[in-house]
Design a protein around this motif. Structure first.
Motif, PDB file in Angstrom:
ATOM      1  N   HIS A 100      52.118  63.803  40.193  1.00 51.87           N
ATOM      2  CA  HIS A 100      52.380  62.403  39.864  1.00 51.87           C
ATOM      3  C   HIS A 100      53.862  62.160  39.670  1.00 51.87           C
ATOM      4  O   HIS A 100      54.640  63.090  39.481  1.00 51.87           O
ATOM      5  CB  HIS A 100      51.607  61.979  38.609  1.00 51.87           C
ATOM      6  CG  HIS A 100      52.048  62.667  37.353  1.00 51.87           C
ATOM      7  ND1 HIS A 100      51.652  63.928  36.997  1.00 51.87           N
ATOM      8  CD2 HIS A 100      52.867  62.239  36.357  1.00 51.87           C
ATOM      9  CE1 HIS A 100      52.200  64.257  35.840  1.00 51.87           C
ATOM     10  NE2 HIS A 100      52.946  63.249  35.425  1.00 51.87           N
ATOM     11  N   ALA A 101      54.234  60.891  39.734  1.00 49.15           N
ATOM     12  CA  ALA A 101      55.607  60.469  39.463  1.00 49.15           C
ATOM     13  C   ALA A 101      55.634  59.814  38.093  1.00 49.15           C
ATOM     14  O   ALA A 101      54.615  59.315  37.606  1.00 49.15           O
ATOM     15  CB  ALA A 101      56.064  59.462  40.515  1.00 49.15           C
ATOM     16  N   HIS A 102      56.802  59.833  37.464  1.00 48.42           N
ATOM     17  CA  HIS A 102      56.994  59.153  36.188  1.00 48.42           C
ATOM     18  C   HIS A 102      57.817  57.893  36.430  1.00 48.42           C
ATOM     19  O   HIS A 102      58.920  57.964  36.962  1.00 48.42           O
ATOM     20  CB  HIS A 102      57.731  60.060  35.192  1.00 48.42           C
ATOM     21  CG  HIS A 102      56.917  61.211  34.749  1.00 48.42           C
ATOM     22  ND1 HIS A 102      57.240  62.510  35.063  1.00 48.42           N
ATOM     23  CD2 HIS A 102      55.776  61.277  34.034  1.00 48.42           C
ATOM     24  CE1 HIS A 102      56.332  63.319  34.544  1.00 48.42           C
ATOM     25  NE2 HIS A 102      55.425  62.590  33.921  1.00 48.42           N
ATOM     26  N   TYR A 103      57.255  56.768  36.043  1.00 52.45           N
ATOM     27  CA  TYR A 103      57.962  55.496  36.112  1.00 52.45           C
ATOM     28  C   TYR A 103      58.335  55.132  34.682  1.00 52.45           C
ATOM     29  O   TYR A 103      57.470  55.030  33.818  1.00 52.45           O
ATOM     30  CB  TYR A 103      57.074  54.407  36.723  1.00 52.45           C
ATOM     31  CG  TYR A 103      56.990  54.505  38.229  1.00 52.45           C
ATOM     32  CD1 TYR A 103      57.658  53.598  39.036  1.00 52.45           C
ATOM     33  CD2 TYR A 103      56.267  55.521  38.833  1.00 52.45           C
ATOM     34  CE1 TYR A 103      57.599  53.688  40.416  1.00 52.45           C
ATOM     35  CE2 TYR A 103      56.205  55.623  40.209  1.00 52.45           C
ATOM     36  CZ  TYR A 103      56.866  54.705  40.998  1.00 52.45           C
ATOM     37  OH  TYR A 103      56.810  54.805  42.355  1.00 52.45           O
ATOM     38  N   THR A 104      59.620  54.955  34.430  1.00 56.12           N
ATOM     39  CA  THR A 104      60.127  54.687  33.088  1.00 56.12           C
ATOM     40  C   THR A 104      60.701  53.283  33.015  1.00 56.12           C
ATOM     41  O   THR A 104      61.540  52.905  33.837  1.00 56.12           O
ATOM     42  CB  THR A 104      61.230  55.696  32.712  1.00 56.12           C
ATOM     43  OG1 THR A 104      60.713  57.012  32.855  1.00 56.12           O
ATOM     44  CG2 THR A 104      61.721  55.484  31.300  1.00 56.12           C
TER      45      THR A 104
ATOM     46  N   SER B 193      52.252  65.021  49.266  1.00 57.93           N
ATOM     47  CA  SER B 193      53.412  64.140  49.268  1.00 57.93           C
ATOM     48  C   SER B 193      54.576  64.801  48.546  1.00 57.93           C
ATOM     49  O   SER B 193      54.399  65.514  47.573  1.00 57.93           O
ATOM     50  CB  SER B 193      53.068  62.831  48.557  1.00 57.93           C
ATOM     51  OG  SER B 193      54.217  62.054  48.361  1.00 57.93           O
ATOM     52  N   THR B 194      55.759  64.569  49.041  1.00 57.68           N
ATOM     53  CA  THR B 194      56.945  65.095  48.365  1.00 57.68           C
ATOM     54  C   THR B 194      57.744  63.985  47.717  1.00 57.68           C
ATOM     55  O   THR B 194      58.640  64.242  46.941  1.00 57.68           O
ATOM     56  CB  THR B 194      57.869  65.837  49.355  1.00 57.68           C
ATOM     57  OG1 THR B 194      58.322  64.907  50.339  1.00 57.68           O
ATOM     58  CG2 THR B 194      57.163  66.989  50.000  1.00 57.68           C
ATOM     59  N   GLY B 195      57.467  62.748  48.064  1.00 62.01           N
ATOM     60  CA  GLY B 195      58.224  61.637  47.501  1.00 62.01           C
ATOM     61  C   GLY B 195      59.572  61.457  48.169  1.00 62.01           C
ATOM     62  O   GLY B 195      60.234  60.467  47.969  1.00 62.01           O
ATOM     63  N   ALA B 196      59.993  62.428  48.974  1.00 62.24           N
ATOM     64  CA  ALA B 196      61.284  62.360  49.652  1.00 62.24           C
ATOM     65  C   ALA B 196      61.256  63.317  50.843  1.00 62.24           C
ATOM     66  O   ALA B 196      60.471  64.271  50.856  1.00 62.24           O
ATOM     67  CB  ALA B 196      62.410  62.752  48.693  1.00 62.24           C
TER      68      ALA B 196
ATOM     69  N   HIS C 133      56.754  72.885  43.410  1.00 60.80           N
ATOM     70  CA  HIS C 133      56.406  71.723  42.596  1.00 60.80           C
ATOM     71  C   HIS C 133      57.544  70.725  42.735  1.00 60.80           C
ATOM     72  O   HIS C 133      58.597  71.050  43.273  1.00 60.80           O
ATOM     73  CB  HIS C 133      56.193  72.111  41.128  1.00 60.80           C
ATOM     74  CG  HIS C 133      57.434  72.482  40.414  1.00 60.80           C
ATOM     75  ND1 HIS C 133      58.030  73.713  40.516  1.00 60.80           N
ATOM     76  CD2 HIS C 133      58.238  71.755  39.597  1.00 60.80           C
ATOM     77  CE1 HIS C 133      59.122  73.743  39.799  1.00 60.80           C
ATOM     78  NE2 HIS C 133      59.276  72.572  39.228  1.00 60.80           N
ATOM     79  N   TYR C 134      57.310  69.533  42.287  1.00 56.06           N
ATOM     80  CA  TYR C 134      58.355  68.528  42.338  1.00 56.06           C
ATOM     81  C   TYR C 134      58.223  67.597  41.156  1.00 56.06           C
ATOM     82  O   TYR C 134      57.171  67.502  40.533  1.00 56.06           O
ATOM     83  CB  TYR C 134      58.344  67.740  43.650  1.00 56.06           C
ATOM     84  CG  TYR C 134      56.974  67.245  44.059  1.00 56.06           C
ATOM     85  CD1 TYR C 134      56.509  66.009  43.649  1.00 56.06           C
ATOM     86  CD2 TYR C 134      56.151  68.026  44.856  1.00 56.06           C
ATOM     87  CE1 TYR C 134      55.251  65.569  44.003  1.00 56.06           C
ATOM     88  CE2 TYR C 134      54.894  67.589  45.218  1.00 56.06           C
ATOM     89  CZ  TYR C 134      54.457  66.363  44.800  1.00 56.06           C
ATOM     90  OH  TYR C 134      53.210  65.914  45.154  1.00 56.06           O
TER      91      TYR C 134
END
Length: 144
Positions: free
Chosen positions: A95-99, A115-118, A128-129
């Motif tokens: 997961h990604a963290h949205y702050t 997914s790598t997000g980039a 891991h990412y």
């Protein structure tokens, strides 16, 4: 923030701790439950404050030791969102963290499998990412 009503079951908590060389203790269980109950990425001090509500004898040093054991066992991850204190996350799924830079809320957003997000360099194997995105949450945007 991702508050949830009931902590998810943690199958194998004792086994995961044991496999990493740690004993299962009531304090480790309690600290894990505190993190799993309200997934808002608390700091160690915030975990301590919450843990003391139902386990008043727990010390700050014990909370730090429990967090270290949970991280080393792969049950919790450390999250560094800004220059501030390290935060802890019991969501081990990708997961990604949205702050929100206004109110400080942190939201988990699942990432698609693989997914790598980039973009990644050719031939690079990802272990891991960590993806951290900063902005303004919907609630704070409405207030502006």
């Amino acid at each position: 923030m991702n508050p949830i009503g009931k902590p998810p079951e943690s199958p194998g908590l004792g086994e995961r701790l044991s496999a990493s060389g740690f004993r299962f203790t009531p304090q480790r269980r309690h600290v894990y439950d505190v993190l799993a109950h309200k997934r808002d990425h608390p700091t160690a001090e915030e975990v301590f404050t919450r843990a003391r509500k139902s386990m008043p004898e727990i010390s700050l040093a014990t909370v730090y030791n429990c967090l270290d054991a949970l991280v080393a066992s792969g049950l919790v991850r450390q999250v560094q969102l800004q220059r501030g204190a390290t935060r802890f996350c019991s969501n081990m799924a990708a997961h990604a963290h949205y702050t929100c830079d206004v109110c400080g809320a942190v939201f988990d957003m699942p990432l698609p499998p693989g997914s790598t997000g980039a973009p990644r360099p050719r031939g690079f194997k990802i272990d891991h990412y960590e993806v951290a995105v900063h902005g303004t949450c919907a609630s704070c945007a409405r207030k502006r």
